[in-house]
Design a protein around this motif. Structure first.
Motif, PDB file in Angstrom:
ATOM      1  N   HIS A  31      26.789 -92.408   7.617  1.00 37.34           N
ATOM      2  CA  HIS A  31      25.622 -93.262   7.077  1.00 37.34           C
ATOM      3  C   HIS A  31      24.840 -91.955   6.328  1.00 37.34           C
ATOM      4  N   PHE A  32      24.230 -90.870   6.934  1.00 33.49           N
ATOM      5  CA  PHE A  32      23.572 -89.998   6.366  1.00 33.49           C
ATOM      6  C   PHE A  32      24.221 -89.181   5.232  1.00 33.49           C
ATOM      7  N   PRO A 354      19.246 -89.856  16.056  1.00 30.50           N
ATOM      8  CA  PRO A 354      18.014 -89.901  15.688  1.00 30.50           C
ATOM      9  C   PRO A 354      17.100 -90.526  16.929  1.00 30.50           C
ATOM     10  N   ASN A 356      14.930 -92.524  17.387  1.00 27.37           N
ATOM     11  CA  ASN A 356      14.594 -93.910  17.336  1.00 27.37           C
ATOM     12  C   ASN A 356      15.934 -94.674  17.345  1.00 27.37           C
ATOM     13  N   GLU A 394      19.803 -83.866   3.735  1.00 24.18           N
ATOM     14  CA  GLU A 394      20.663 -84.652   4.574  1.00 24.18           C
ATOM     15  C   GLU A 394      20.461 -84.499   6.069  1.00 24.18           C
ATOM     16  N   ALA A 397      16.843 -85.799   7.169  1.00 25.36           N
ATOM     17  CA  ALA A 397      16.730 -87.071   7.212  1.00 25.36           C
ATOM     18  C   ALA A 397      17.445 -87.769   8.432  1.00 25.36           C
ATOM     19  N   THR A 400      15.594 -89.589  11.694  1.00 24.30           N
ATOM     20  CA  THR A 400      15.189 -90.726  11.931  1.00 24.30           C
ATOM     21  C   THR A 400      16.125 -92.033  11.557  1.00 24.30           C
ATOM     22  N   TRP A 401      16.176 -92.934  12.393  1.00 25.21           N
ATOM     23  CA  TRP A 401      17.075 -94.056  11.903  1.00 25.21           C
ATOM     24  C   TRP A 401      16.290 -95.131  11.182  1.00 25.21           C
ATOM     25  N   PRO A 402      16.868 -95.826  10.255  1.00 22.81           N
ATOM     26  CA  PRO A 402      16.240 -96.870   9.535  1.00 22.81           C
ATOM     27  C   PRO A 402      15.962 -98.038  10.356  1.00 22.81           C
ATOM     28  N   THR A 403      15.064 -98.804   9.919  1.00 16.00           N
ATOM     29  CA  THR A 403      14.696-100.040  10.872  1.00 16.00           C
ATOM     30  C   THR A 403      15.890-101.204  10.157  1.00 16.00           C
ATOM     31  N   VAL A 404      16.347-101.916  11.234  1.00 14.74           N
ATOM     32  CA  VAL A 404      17.510-102.692  10.897  1.00 14.74           C
ATOM     33  C   VAL A 404      16.940-104.269  11.345  1.00 14.74           C
TER      34      VAL A 404
END
Length: 439
Positions: A31-32, A354, A356, A394, A397, A400-404
């Motif tokens: 993903h990253f 990450p 979170n 990369e 980044a 931190t994991w994006p909000t799903v």
């Protein structure tokens, strides 16, 4: 039920198929790096974590998917990745896999030579050792399946990882993939294998992994990922585990000069990120992170010889039993048997997930321990797919994991589980309401 259009949206552009995907170590790495993946995972708890994280998943047995549902794998997939279960090969396990290495090597050759798979499967079933040992053959079976299936192209890139004990089998894999004989039908790969130390790639943990990377010709020679940190000296000092005066004193807990990442630095950094669920104040003395960890497992062949690590050092190998490791702030706490534990979020950070990351389901400590450290995965995948190292941006980044959205989680659960009829047997607890009898 979601529409087929939504299913296609989630699976559109998937390039990487992750076998034995677990909670998503390699998928997080992909993903990253900007690559989309789909994982096959049989454990419902790990699937729940993956759904919550927004990772496309099929809740199924890897062998069943290959045998009867291969056509469900998106045709855009051109990278095969995965880490077969390592318990039987692990030093921490009973060693069935290590004892069976020669036998497994024989099966690898027999599969490529075209021997009847039903016969091989029967022998594997009657093998007598840990049945998980045979799963190390699954990546090879998937490689052969892609080559032999009409309308499918061979995988362009193959990335496999396991415990160091499996390195001899990766050597056999590499030699066969280079040769292109038998059921490989002349398809040849450039292939290499290495033993990598996680702390040399910025993982705040000492852990060794056996990695194999293979690519179709024309993409350049396969080279190992370049290390970014110094190795940790496991023999930095000798400590007598039976004597209290040999335990680390508060004054000895100091930050080392080496460039590997310590537990203190990793946890402190993660706790200061916006929205972090981590509160590490209990691990501080004044303004400093100041603790030591006593391992749950023995070392040097002695189960009673419990190792210790200072907060200024990398963690022990994170296993599914990390929640049993005992954390102390002082010798007084140790002597009083007043210990703390790492939380799941903290354990995940020591694996470089990450801060979170949405751990879900049960057995979360086991999920954390079974995973590939994403930071190591980024270095391996970036070298295999792009020929270079992940960029600083990369890597930054990846903390931190994006909000799903909940809707995404629900849609991915439908893709992965559907009506549950094709999920592994007994993997879902289904409660049926009783109908009241008619008056």
């Amino acid at each position: 039920m979601n529409s087929p259009g939504k299913h296609e949206h989630h699976l559109d552009g998937v390039r990487i198929l992750d076998l034995f995907a677990g909670p998503g170590g390699l998928d997080v790495a992909a993903h990253f790096l900007g690559f989309k993946s789909i994982g096959i995972e049989w454990d419902q708890n790990a699937c729940e974590t993956r759904y919550a994280a927004g990772l496309p998943t099929i809740h199924a047995d890897v062998s069943v998917m290959r045998e009867t549902r291969f056509d469900e794998i998106p045709e855009s997939v051109d990278v095969l990745a995965g880490g077969p279960p390592c318990q039987s090969f692990s030093v921490a396990g009973n060693g069935a896999g290590r004892r069976a290495l020669a036998k497994v090597e024989e099966y690898i050759h027999r599969l490529v030579d075209g021997e009847d798979e039903a016969k091989i499967d029967k022998e594997l079933h009657d093998f007598g050792e840990d049945p998980r040992t045979a799963l190390v053959l699954e990546p090879l079976r998937w490689i052969l399946k892609a080559i032999e299936t009409e309308g499918r192209d061979p995988y362009k890139v193959i990335v496999l990882e396991q415990v160091p004990a499996v390195l001899p089998l990766w050597k056999v894999y590499a030699e066969l993939l280079r040769g292109g004989e038998g059921r490989l039908n002349g398809v040849k790969y450039e292939a290499q294998y290495w033993e990598l130390k996680t702390e040399e790639f910025g993982v705040p943990q000492t852990r060794k992994r056996a990695v194999l990377v293979a690519r179709l010709p024309g993409q350049g020679a396969v080279k190992p990922p370049e290390t970014t940190h110094l190795p940790f000296d496991l023999h930095r000092q000798k400590r007598n585990t039976a004597q209290a005066d040999m335990l680390p004193t508060d004054s000895s807990i100091a930050r080392p000069k080496q460039s590997w990442i310590s537990m203190a630095k990793a946890l402190e950094t993660a706790s200061m990120l916006p929205g972090s669920p981590m509160d590490v104040s209990r691990l501080r003395t004044g303004d400093e992170m100041d603790f030591f960890v006593v391992s749950n497992y023995g070392s040097g062949g002695d189960p009673k010889n419990r190792g210790r690590r200072l907060s200024s050092e990398p963690a022990f190998t994170v296993t599914g039993k990390i929640s049993r490791n005992k954390v102390y702030k002082s010798i007084a706490e140790y002597e009083a048997e007043k210990s703390d534990r790492f939380t799941i979020a903290e354990s995940g950070v020591l694996q470089t997930f990450p801060h979170n990351f949405p751990w879900s389901g049960n057995d979360q400590a086991q999920q954390v321990g079974n995973a590939v450290p994403p930071r190591l995965g980024m270095h391996v995948l970036s070298r295999a797919l792009r020929g270079n190292a992940p960029s600083k941006d990369e890597l930054a980044a990846a903390t931190t994991w994006p909000t799903v959205p909940r809707t995404t989680t629900d849609e991915l659960r439908v893709i992965g589980c559907g009506d549950q009829s094709q999920c592994p047997p007994k993997s879902h607890k289904i409660t049926r309401s009783r109908r009241k009898s008619a008056p």
